[in-house]
Design a protein around this motif. Structure first.
Motif, PDB file in Angstrom:
ATOM      1  N   ARG A   1      12.682  41.993 -50.294  1.00 56.32           N
ATOM      2  CA  ARG A   1      12.173  41.999 -48.925  1.00 56.32           C
ATOM      3  C   ARG A   1      10.810  42.686 -48.816  1.00 56.32           C
ATOM      4  O   ARG A   1      10.373  43.010 -47.718  1.00 56.32           O
ATOM      5  N   GLN A   2      10.145  42.892 -49.943  1.00 56.44           N
ATOM      6  CA  GLN A   2       8.794  43.431 -49.921  1.00 56.44           C
ATOM      7  C   GLN A   2       7.792  42.312 -49.628  1.00 56.44           C
ATOM      8  O   GLN A   2       8.152  41.135 -49.616  1.00 56.44           O
ATOM      9  N   ASN A   3       6.549  42.673 -49.389  1.00 55.02           N
ATOM     10  CA  ASN A   3       5.491  41.674 -49.255  1.00 55.02           C
ATOM     11  C   ASN A   3       5.282  41.009 -50.611  1.00 55.02           C
ATOM     12  O   ASN A   3       5.146  41.686 -51.628  1.00 55.02           O
ATOM     13  N   ARG A   4       5.247  39.706 -50.626  1.00 59.70           N
ATOM     14  CA  ARG A   4       5.265  38.975 -51.891  1.00 59.70           C
ATOM     15  C   ARG A   4       3.862  38.835 -52.446  1.00 59.70           C
ATOM     16  O   ARG A   4       3.116  37.922 -52.108  1.00 59.70           O
ATOM     17  N   VAL A   5       3.496  39.769 -53.319  1.00 63.48           N
ATOM     18  CA  VAL A   5       2.176  39.772 -53.957  1.00 63.48           C
ATOM     19  C   VAL A   5       2.350  40.154 -55.423  1.00 63.48           C
ATOM     20  O   VAL A   5       3.289  40.868 -55.785  1.00 63.48           O
ATOM     21  N   PRO A   6       1.465  39.692 -56.306  1.00 61.21           N
ATOM     22  CA  PRO A   6       1.510  40.160 -57.694  1.00 61.21           C
ATOM     23  C   PRO A   6       1.112  41.623 -57.774  1.00 61.21           C
ATOM     24  O   PRO A   6       0.313  42.109 -56.968  1.00 61.21           O
ATOM     25  N   ILE A   7       1.674  42.335 -58.752  1.00 60.79           N
ATOM     26  CA  ILE A   7       1.350  43.747 -58.936  1.00 60.79           C
ATOM     27  C   ILE A   7       0.891  43.998 -60.364  1.00 60.79           C
ATOM     28  O   ILE A   7       1.281  43.295 -61.302  1.00 60.79           O
ATOM     29  N   LEU A   8       0.051  45.011 -60.513  1.00 61.62           N
ATOM     30  CA  LEU A   8      -0.387  45.508 -61.813  1.00 61.62           C
ATOM     31  C   LEU A   8      -0.127  47.009 -61.788  1.00 61.62           C
ATOM     32  O   LEU A   8      -0.690  47.722 -60.950  1.00 61.62           O
ATOM     33  N   VAL A   9       0.756  47.487 -62.664  1.00 60.05           N
ATOM     34  CA  VAL A   9       1.207  48.875 -62.600  1.00 60.05           C
ATOM     35  C   VAL A   9       1.270  49.456 -64.004  1.00 60.05           C
ATOM     36  O   VAL A   9       1.385  48.724 -64.999  1.00 60.05           O
ATOM     37  N   GLY A  10       1.219  50.793 -64.099  1.00 56.60           N
ATOM     38  CA  GLY A  10       1.331  51.409 -65.410  1.00 56.60           C
ATOM     39  C   GLY A  10       1.297  52.917 -65.356  1.00 56.60           C
ATOM     40  O   GLY A  10       1.222  53.528 -64.282  1.00 56.60           O
ATOM     41  N   TRP A  11       1.350  53.513 -66.541  1.00 64.32           N
ATOM     42  CA  TRP A  11       1.372  54.973 -66.657  1.00 64.32           C
ATOM     43  C   TRP A  11       0.624  55.370 -67.922  1.00 64.32           C
ATOM     44  O   TRP A  11       0.253  54.533 -68.746  1.00 64.32           O
ATOM     45  N   ASN A  12       0.401  56.679 -68.077  1.00 63.27           N
ATOM     46  CA  ASN A  12      -0.380  57.211 -69.181  1.00 63.27           C
ATOM     47  C   ASN A  12       0.503  57.949 -70.182  1.00 63.27           C
ATOM     48  O   ASN A  12       1.539  58.516 -69.811  1.00 63.27           O
ATOM     49  N   ALA A  13       0.066  57.983 -71.422  1.00 60.70           N
ATOM     50  CA  ALA A  13       0.918  58.443 -72.519  1.00 60.70           C
ATOM     51  C   ALA A  13       1.079  59.953 -72.609  1.00 60.70           C
ATOM     52  O   ALA A  13       1.950  60.433 -73.341  1.00 60.70           O
ATOM     53  N   ASP A  14       0.266  60.731 -71.888  1.00 63.00           N
ATOM     54  CA  ASP A  14       0.357  62.192 -71.978  1.00 63.00           C
ATOM     55  C   ASP A  14       0.482  62.850 -70.606  1.00 63.00           C
ATOM     56  O   ASP A  14       0.076  63.998 -70.418  1.00 63.00           O
ATOM     57  N   GLU A  15       1.056  62.143 -69.632  1.00 66.67           N
ATOM     58  CA  GLU A  15       1.141  62.693 -68.279  1.00 66.67           C
ATOM     59  C   GLU A  15       2.135  63.834 -68.151  1.00 66.67           C
ATOM     60  O   GLU A  15       2.031  64.652 -67.240  1.00 66.67           O
ATOM     61  N   GLY A  16       3.092  63.892 -69.052  1.00 60.39           N
ATOM     62  CA  GLY A  16       4.168  64.859 -68.902  1.00 60.39           C
ATOM     63  C   GLY A  16       3.706  66.291 -68.823  1.00 60.39           C
ATOM     64  O   GLY A  16       4.215  67.081 -68.016  1.00 60.39           O
ATOM     65  N   LYS A  17       2.745  66.669 -69.648  1.00 63.30           N
ATOM     66  CA  LYS A  17       2.266  68.061 -69.643  1.00 63.30           C
ATOM     67  C   LYS A  17       1.694  68.428 -68.284  1.00 63.30           C
ATOM     68  O   LYS A  17       1.864  69.554 -67.808  1.00 63.30           O
ATOM     69  N   ASP A  18       0.997  67.491 -67.644  1.00 67.33           N
ATOM     70  CA  ASP A  18       0.409  67.757 -66.330  1.00 67.33           C
ATOM     71  C   ASP A  18       1.460  67.779 -65.233  1.00 67.33           C
ATOM     72  O   ASP A  18       1.393  68.593 -64.309  1.00 67.33           O
ATOM     73  N   LEU A  19       2.426  66.875 -65.306  1.00 61.78           N
ATOM     74  CA  LEU A  19       3.361  66.666 -64.208  1.00 61.78           C
ATOM     75  C   LEU A  19       4.618  67.519 -64.283  1.00 61.78           C
ATOM     76  O   LEU A  19       5.262  67.762 -63.263  1.00 61.78           O
ATOM     77  N   ALA A  20       4.991  67.971 -65.477  1.00 57.80           N
ATOM     78  CA  ALA A  20       6.267  68.681 -65.624  1.00 57.80           C
ATOM     79  C   ALA A  20       6.398  69.890 -64.701  1.00 57.80           C
ATOM     80  O   ALA A  20       7.446  70.064 -64.060  1.00 57.80           O
ATOM     81  N   PRO A  21       5.391  70.762 -64.581  1.00 56.35           N
ATOM     82  CA  PRO A  21       5.573  71.914 -63.685  1.00 56.35           C
ATOM     83  C   PRO A  21       5.814  71.520 -62.237  1.00 56.35           C
ATOM     84  O   PRO A  21       6.536  72.222 -61.514  1.00 56.35           O
ATOM     85  N   GLU A  22       5.235  70.401 -61.799  1.00 54.96           N
ATOM     86  CA  GLU A  22       5.444  69.951 -60.434  1.00 54.96           C
ATOM     87  C   GLU A  22       6.813  69.286 -60.269  1.00 54.96           C
ATOM     88  O   GLU A  22       7.521  69.520 -59.290  1.00 54.96           O
ATOM     89  N   ILE A  23       7.154  68.448 -61.207  1.00 55.89           N
ATOM     90  CA  ILE A  23       8.416  67.719 -61.099  1.00 55.89           C
ATOM     91  C   ILE A  23       9.613  68.666 -61.174  1.00 55.89           C
ATOM     92  O   ILE A  23      10.580  68.532 -60.415  1.00 55.89           O
TER      93      ILE A  23
END
Length: 512
Positions: free
Chosen positions: A314-336
Motif C-alpha cells: 500500500r505504499q506509493n508505487r515507485v522504484p527504489i535505490l537503497v543501501g548501507w555502508n560497510a563500516d557504519e557500526g562503529k559510528d552508530l553503535a553508541p546511538e543504537i
C-alpha cells in the motif's frame, strides 16, 4: 529512539557551511516567477542557482507546530543568491545562522537551454531529525547539475519544533492529528517543486527524492505516505531504515497516544498549561529541554506502520535505490545501544535489548564476546550487519511487488585517509558515501587517488541515471542487477578487491 537516528557528527566528514565560493564571479541569472512572486538567482560555470527560496510561510508565532502553510507573496524581485538561516536545532556540527523562519529550498540547474524538461533530484538531509540543513557543503549540487539534472535541497523543522505531538495540537488540527511537522514540511517542499520547478526547466513528473540517515528514513516515510502520492516518481535512501518496525515492541515507539502523552509531559515540565502557553515560550527555552524527535503513526501522514504498508503493497508505487555502508557500526553503535560500555559481560543482554528476543546460539557464535576487546569489535560488526539487514528487509518487501524494482548497494570503499585523524564516518562509515554521490571530493583536501575519483564518477552516474529513467545502469558503468533477495544482486560500490573482501553478506541470524 529517534536520537538513535545517528548523531551525525558531520563536522567530522566535512559538513561545514557552504560559503558560496563562486559568488564574486557569478552573474545575475534570469528572473523567474514562482509561488509568491519573482526571484533572481545567479549563474556561474554553466550552472544557475537559486538559494533561499521560500516554499511555505514562516512557521512562527501561531504557526509554530502547525502544518506548513502557503508561501506569503512578496513585492518586486526577491534576491535568491544567499542561503537562508537553517532551522533551529541542537546539533553541535551546525554553525550556520538559525531561525524558526527556515522553510526554504535551494536549486542548482544547468544554464544551457534544453528542449526537454530535466529530471529533478531532491535531497533530504540527515541528522537524526534534530540537526542538519540543506546548505551543508557536502550537498552542493553543482557537479550533479552538470550531468543534466536539477538538484534541490531543503530545510525542514527539527527536534521539538519539528516532531512534537500534544493533545491540544490534535484538537486544533483539521485532520485531528499532531506531530510529524518536519515530514509535512518535506511534502510541502515537494508540492512546491511539483508546481514551480518547470520555471527553471525541471520536469515535475520526473522527480527523485533522496536522502541519507534520517533523510533516508524520510524517504521511506514519503514512499509510504498517501499525502506524498504523485509528488515523486523514484526514491533513493542511503543508510536510512529505522522507521520500519520489525516487532510490536518497536512499533510502540511510533504510537500516537504515547507521543501525545510525551508532549503533554514536556509541557508540564516547562510550566505550560497547554499549547498556547508553549507557543509563547522562546525557542531557546524549548531547545534546552530534553526531547527525542520521532515520527508518529497518526492516521494521516502514516495510516499504519511502514512494515505493514510495504508488506501489503500500500505504499506509493515507485522504484527504489537503497543501501548501507560497510563500516557504519562503529559510528552508530553508541546511538543504537544508548551506551558505549560494550563489555563481554553485557554483550548478550545488549543484543537482547535491541532485538527484543534472546539472541540465538548462532548469533552469539557469529558475534563472540570472550573478551572486552572482542565484544567491542563484535558490536561494531553486529551493528553494521543489523543496519544492512534492515535495508535488505525493506528492499525484499519492495521486490515482492509485481512492478516496482529495487536496487540495493553495499558501499564497501575505504576512501583515501584524511590529512587529520578521522573521528566519525571513517573508512566506509556512516555518511562516507555522500561526497561520492555529489561528486564533491575536492571539498576535502585529501590526496585522493584514482580509485576515489573513478568511484565518485560511477556513483554520481548511477544516481543521476536512476533519476532520469528509474534504472541506474548506463554507458560505461558496471552492470547493476535489480534486487531479487539474493546476495548476488547486492551491488558493491568499491574496487573489485574491496568487493571480495567485504562480501558476501549473510543475514540469516537476524531472521526471527
Amino acid at each position: 529512539m529517534a536520537t538513535m537516528l545517528f548523531r551525525m557528527a558531520m563536522a567530522a566528514i566535512c559538513a561545514v557551511v557552504l560559503g558560496w565560493s563562486g559568488a564574486a564571479e557569478a552573474r545575475a541569472a534570469d528572473t523567474v516567477r514562482v509561488d509568491g512572486g519573482l526571484i533572481a538567482g545567479a549563474a556561474a560555470d554553466g550552472v544557475r542557482t537559486f538559494f533561499g527560496v521560500p516554499y511555505a510561510a514562516p512557521p512562527v508565532g501561531d504557526l509554530r507546530w502547525r502544518a506548513p502553510q502557503p508561501v506569503k507573496p512578496w513585492d518586486g524581485v526577491r534576491s535568491a543568491t544567499a542561503f537562508s538561516p537553517v532551522c533551529r536545532q541542537t546539533a553541535p556540527w551546525i554553525t550556520e545562522p538559525q531561525s524558526e523562519d527556515c522553510l526554504y529550498l535551494n536549486i542548482w540547474a544547468p544554464a544551457a537551454p534544453s528542449s526537454a524538461k530535466r529530471p529533478v533530484m531532491v535531497w533530504i538531509h540527515g541528522g537524526g531529525f534534530f540537526g542538519g540543513s540543506g546548505s551543508q557543503a557536502l550537498y552542493d549540487g553543482t557537479r550533479l547539475a552538470r550531468r543534466d539534472v536539477i538538484v534541490v535541497t531543503l530545510n525542514y523543522r527539527l527536534g521539538v519544533l519539528g516532531f512534537f505531538s500534544h493533545p491540544d495540537l490534535t484538537a486544533e488540527s483539521p485532520d485531528h492529528v499532531s506531530g510529524n511537522q518536519g515530514i509535512l514540511d518535506q511534502i510541502a517542499a515537494l508540492r512546491w517543486i511539483h508546481d514551480n520547478i518547470a520555471a527553471v526547466g525541471g520536469d515535475p513528473d520526473r522527480v527523485t527524492i533522496m536522502g541519507e540517515s534520517a533523510g533516508g528514513e524520510s524517504v521511506a516515510i514519503l514512499v509510504a505516505s498517501p499525502l506524498a502520492k504523485g509528488l515523486f516518481q523514484r526514491a533513493i535512501s542511503e543508510s536510512g531504515n529505522y522507521g520500519l518496525p520489525l516487532d510490536p515492541a518497536e512499533a510502540r515507539q511510533f504510537d500516537k497516544t504515547e507521543a501525545e502523552a510525551a508532549g503533554a509531559a514536556f509541557a508540564r515540565a516547562e510550566g505550560a498549561s497547554g499549547i498556547a502557553a508553549l507557543r509563547a515560550l522562546p525557542a531557546d527555552q524549548l531547545l534546552r529541554a530534553a526531547w527525542s524527535p520521532r515520527t508518529v503513526v497518526e492516521g494521516h501522514l502514516l495510516r499504519e506502520d511502514l512494515t505493514t504498508l510495504y508488506r501489503t503493497g500500500r505504499q506509493n508505487r515507485v522504484p527504489i535505490l537503497v543501501g548501507w555502508n560497510a563500516d557504519e557500526g562503529k559510528d552508530l553503535a553508541p546511538e543504537i545501544f544508548a551506551t558505549s560500555q560494550f563489555t563481554a559481560e553485557r554483550h548478550a543482554a545488549l543484543l537482547e535489548g535491541l532485538l527484543h528476543r534472546t539472541p540465538s546460539a548462532a548469533m552469539l557464535a557469529k558475534y563472540p564476546a570472550r573478551t572486552d576487546a572482542e565484544a567491542r569489535a563484535s558490536i561494531d560488526q553486529f551493528t553494521t550487519d543489523y543496519w544492512g539487514w534492515r535495508i535488505w528487509f525493506w528492499a525484499r518487501l519492495q521486490a515482492a511487488g509485481a512492478s516496482d524494482k529495487a536496487y540495493v548497494y553495499h558501499f564497501v570503499h575505504s576512501p583515501t585517509e584524511p590529512l587529520e585523524p578521522c573521528g566519525y564516518g571513517c573508512k566506509a562509515g556512516h555518511g562516507a558515501e555522500i561526497r561520492y554521490v555529489f561528486d564533491q571530493l575536492q571539498q576535502d583536501a585529501r590526496p585522493w587517488g584514482a580509485d576515489d575519483r573513478l568511484l565518485a564518477d560511477q556513483i554520481a552516474g548511477y544516481w543521476t541515471n536512476f533519476a532520469k529513467s528509474g534504472d541506474p545502469n548506463g554507458a560505461g558503468l558496471p552492470r547493476w542487477t535489480p534486487f531479487d533477495g539474493s546476495d548476488r544482486t547486492i551491488h558493491r560500490l568499491g574496487t573489485p578487491a574491496e568487493a571480495v573482501e567485504r562480501g558476501p553478506v549473510d543475514f540469516d541470524v537476524f531472521e526471527p
